[in-house]
Write an enzyme that holds these catalytic residues in place. Sequence first.
Site, short mmCIF file in Angstrom:
data_model
loop_
_atom_site.label_atom_id
_atom_site.label_comp_id
_atom_site.label_asym_id
_atom_site.label_seq_id
_atom_site.Cartn_x
_atom_site.Cartn_y
_atom_site.Cartn_z
N ASP A 228 1.37 -4.37 -2.60
CA ASP A 228 2.72 -3.86 -2.40
C ASP A 228 3.51 -4.98 -1.73
O ASP A 228 2.94 -5.78 -0.99
CB ASP A 228 2.70 -2.65 -1.47
CG ASP A 228 1.61 -1.65 -1.84
OD1 ASP A 228 1.40 -1.45 -3.04
OD2 ASP A 228 0.99 -1.07 -0.92
N ASP A 267 2.17 -3.14 -7.88
CA ASP A 267 1.81 -1.85 -7.29
C ASP A 267 3.05 -1.31 -6.56
O ASP A 267 4.11 -1.23 -7.16
CB ASP A 267 0.58 -1.99 -6.38
CG ASP A 267 -0.05 -0.63 -6.08
OD1 ASP A 267 0.00 0.25 -6.96
OD2 ASP A 267 -0.55 -0.43 -4.96
N ARG A 321 8.15 7.71 -7.67
CA ARG A 321 7.77 7.53 -6.26
C ARG A 321 8.93 7.01 -5.40
O ARG A 321 8.84 5.97 -4.77
CB ARG A 321 6.56 6.60 -6.12
CG ARG A 321 5.34 7.07 -6.88
CD ARG A 321 4.14 6.16 -6.61
NE ARG A 321 2.98 6.59 -7.41
CZ ARG A 321 1.82 5.93 -7.46
NH1 ARG A 321 1.65 4.83 -6.76
NH2 ARG A 321 0.82 6.38 -8.18
CA CA Z 1 -0.28 0.27 -2.79
#
Ligand code: CA
Length: 446
Positions: A228, A267, A321
């Site tokens: 991330d 990600d 998300r």
């Molecule tokens: Ca992650």
Amino acid sequence: MAAPSHRRSLRKRRVLAVSAAFVAAAAGAGVLVANASAGAVDLYHQTLAAKDGWASSGTGTTGGSKADAAHTFTVSTRAELVKALGSASDTTPRIIKVKGTIDANTDDSGKKLTCADYASGTGYSLPAYLKAFDPATYGRSKLPSGAQETARVAAQNKQAKNVVLKVPANTTIVGVPGSGAGLTGAMLQIQGVDNVIVRNLTFAATEDCFPQWDPTDGDDGNWNSNYDAVTLRGATHVWADHNTFTDAPHFDSANPKYFGREYQIHDGALDITKSSDLVTVSRNQFTSHDKTMLIGSSDSEPAGKLRVSLHHNVWKGIVQRAPLARVGQVHIYNNMYDVTPLNGYAVQYSINSRAKAQVVAENNYWKVPSSVKVAKLLSGDGTGAVKDSGNLVNGTATDLVAAYNAASSKDLRTTVDWTPTLTAGLTPATNLPTELATTTGAGVLS
Ligand code: CA
Ligand code: CA
């Protein structure tokens, strides 16, 4: 005798001039920087204001504001940044000023490192990996294991050593205004520490050279990546403010497919997981990204944590998300969601509430093209709650939960077990498209 007297009066005039400038600057800053706790404090020493979301509760979030001169750094290279971050267990307050863009995929001398550089010497190659784990021969019942998976992990670890940057407690990391400050290819890892501020940075192109094939993920398997741009794991009192997150310049539409599935090199943008708690995410721009923000990484995260406030952020060209919330008490207010397809990123949903999450979605603004159904803006597993009020869709008051529940068999619960009180700056949603266009993301703070 005349000289000392002259010096004294000169000094007095200078002091008066400085005071006047100081007052003028303080008055201006008070207007421009609504989130700062005191107008006279420079960008690097600013702390999270009282009542500004969950990160303001308890001891509040002060980052490295108490840093001494020896722990105040200006960095322009990866090596300088690593040195400034120091040891992840050193709690000495520190301020790190990032000047310009730092590419995490560089070595200690600043030389660019490629995926081939990381793979070199490990025995990994993508064609060999694809041959080894082709579902036609390897099946779909278990995760890859064997020589090529071992080699992939070795190569991934080599990249991780470069791109994962661990942030210690009591740290402020902030971009120097006007320098185009940011991190490219990096994962800022805020793990098991308290009191961190991240501001005025553009996080771009966080990419995993070595995604893992997981044939057991979902019905058809998935390629999963490791990094991330910013990841919070068991972190507390974190304020992420005025940053920009983007996949640019490599968008997912350019990802190839293997085994019929997208070879996903990205990600999360900003993931808040593993019992992280007391987090305020304000005035960021999230753009051109798929799996943008997890709050909780598993349905079995323990209750009582994952308390997060998201306010005055712009979410533009996001697939899903924004966030996906689990377990915690999450306040989502005064955000702007533009779900118009952008750079090939088409929305699946904006907010997902699952695993008994207690989401309050209040006074947000959605810009929705005619191709997107309002019932698609929310998602859930039947146990999560979203209490919504004051939300506008294209300027019209809209009950998003009612729209979602009418179309779904896994209804969102409509009552929550808490009432937000740390709500600095909460206003009606009407003016958000105009206001947030010029007051969010990296590059607007001075
Ligand atoms: Ca992650
Ligand atoms: Ca229903």
